[in-house]
Motif scaffolding. Structure first.
Motif, short mmCIF file in Angstrom:
data_model
loop_
_atom_site.label_atom_id
_atom_site.label_comp_id
_atom_site.label_asym_id
_atom_site.label_seq_id
_atom_site.Cartn_x
_atom_site.Cartn_y
_atom_site.Cartn_z
N LYS A 1 0.83 -1.20 0.00
CA LYS A 1 0.00 0.00 0.00
C LYS A 1 0.87 1.26 0.00
O LYS A 1 0.63 2.21 -0.77
N GLU A 2 1.89 1.26 0.83
CA GLU A 2 2.75 2.43 0.93
C GLU A 2 3.62 2.59 -0.32
O GLU A 2 3.91 3.71 -0.75
N ASP A 3 4.02 1.48 -0.90
CA ASP A 3 4.74 1.57 -2.18
C ASP A 3 3.87 2.25 -3.23
O ASP A 3 4.36 3.06 -4.04
N ALA B 1 2.78 7.19 -6.58
CA ALA B 1 1.87 8.24 -7.09
C ALA B 1 2.52 9.62 -7.08
O ALA B 1 1.99 10.56 -7.67
N LEU B 2 3.67 9.75 -6.43
CA LEU B 2 4.36 11.04 -6.39
C LEU B 2 5.06 11.30 -7.72
O LEU B 2 5.38 10.37 -8.46
N SER C 1 11.44 9.20 -6.24
CA SER C 1 12.66 8.40 -6.03
C SER C 1 13.29 8.67 -4.67
O SER C 1 13.77 7.76 -3.99
N GLU C 2 13.30 9.95 -4.25
CA GLU C 2 13.91 10.30 -2.97
C GLU C 2 13.16 9.66 -1.81
O GLU C 2 13.77 9.11 -0.89
N ARG C 3 11.84 9.68 -1.86
CA ARG C 3 11.08 9.11 -0.75
C ARG C 3 11.08 7.58 -0.79
O ARG C 3 11.01 6.93 0.26
N LYS D 1 15.90 16.84 0.24
CA LYS D 1 15.41 16.37 -1.05
C LYS D 1 14.09 15.63 -0.92
O LYS D 1 13.29 15.58 -1.85
N CYS D 2 13.87 15.02 0.24
CA CYS D 2 12.61 14.32 0.50
C CYS D 2 11.50 15.27 0.92
O CYS D 2 10.38 14.83 1.19
#
Length: 312
Positions: free
Chosen positions: A60-62, A67-68, A74-76, A184-185
């Motif tokens: 779910k979190e992936d 969706a970003l 990529s940073e998160r 960056k995050c």
């Protein structure tokens, strides 16, 4: 075990006797059994098994991260990967200390306070893992917790490097890297009125710089284990008010281990293992109900067997 399991007034007398080889063997055996149940139930050596659970919080979190837009996505994702790695690291260290405790209990002459010190590391490792994988919180709060812990660890690493005589620039490299990565995050620094950094926010979710171990132990350790963190504090911190019991038991000369110490260390460790199995199972979508039920039954059986051995 609940209050009805022990006759009134009996609890004060239980296990206030020296450690016997029989008790030590039974205690080491149940710890090994719990450790193996944890490995088997979570398939901890096969992380790819977790990825097959499409309904897990991990998946779910992936999806939320996917969706970003780039480059934030990529940073998160990298930060989330570090979170999973950190939770696994602290869990592995906790289980390694369970293994150490198994051997410690079997020492001859028997150990004195070291079982409690080892069980405290077991509990702390589990609490770090639980803090990061807590299935009751949203993704952004989870990332805020990792950000605070990572920043705190970078500060500790810098201080240690400086204490060993490394140049300031070299010692500050990890801290600078962490600060850059969090920027960056799009992690937002939280500061108190004096300007001191006190935590991080991701969107509307905020967390402090580090975990409060005492509060966490009270909140998430099993309710059959009262005040587990404080139970281990006196021994782990070498406080005379507690460790003096070992000299009294030895008759005023030398130190003698007490069965109560073994039991406290084993119960804290079993509670910690149950906690980490439950949390990993919930977060990664693995059904651990059978393992937890087996742990409950075997824990209760061990307790009654230990009482019989210690007070034969």
């Amino acid at each position: 075990m609940n209050d009805d399991d022990v006759p009134q007034g009996e609890a004060e007398r239980l296990f206030t006797v020296p450690i016997t080889a029989e008790l030590a063997t039974v205690a080491a055996t149940i710890l090994k059994r719990f450790r193996e149940l944890a490995d088997d139930s979570l398939r901890l050596n096969h992380p790819e098994a977790f990825e097959q659970n499409t309904n897990s919080l991990l998946r779910k979190e992936d999806g939320e991260l996917d969706a970003l837009s780039e480059p934030l996505r990529s940073e998160r994702h990298s930060l989330h990967g570090l979170l999973l790695e950190t939770a696994s690291l602290t869990k592995d260290n906790a289980l390694d200390h369970v293994r150490a405790l198994e051997h410690d209990l079997l020492m001859q002459p028997p150990p004195v306070w070291s079982p409690l010190a080892l069980s405290r590391v077991v509990m702390e490792g589990v609490l770090f893992s639980e803090y990061l994988l807590d299935p009751t919180i949203p993704l952004n709060r989870r990332l805020a917790r990792l950000a605070g812990m990572w920043r705190t660890d970078a500060t500790y690493a810098q201080k240690q490097a400086e204490a060993h005589g490394q140049e300031s620039a070299e010692a500050g490299q990890m801290l600078a890297y962490v600060e850059d990565a969090l920027q960056k995050c799009q992690a937002t620094e939280r500061r108190n009125p004096k300007g001191k950094l006190v935590g991080y926010s991701f969107g509307s979710e905020s967390e402090p710089l580090d975990i409060n171990i005492t509060q966490r132990a009270t909140k998430v350790m099993p309710d059959w284990l009262p005040a587990p963190y404080r139970l281990t504090s006196g021994a782990a911190h070498n406080r005379p008010w507690m460790i003096g019991r070992a000299r009294d038991l030895a008759g005023g000369e030398g130190l003698m281990g007490e069965a109560a110490t073994v039991m406290a260390a084993v119960m804290v460790s079993m509670g910690a293992i149950e906690t980490v199995v439950r949390v990993f199972g919930e977060y990664f979508g693995v059904d651990v109900s059978e393992a937890l039920q087996m742990m409950k039954e075997e824990r209760e059986a061990f307790l009654y067997e230990a009482i019989a051995i210690a007070h034969r």
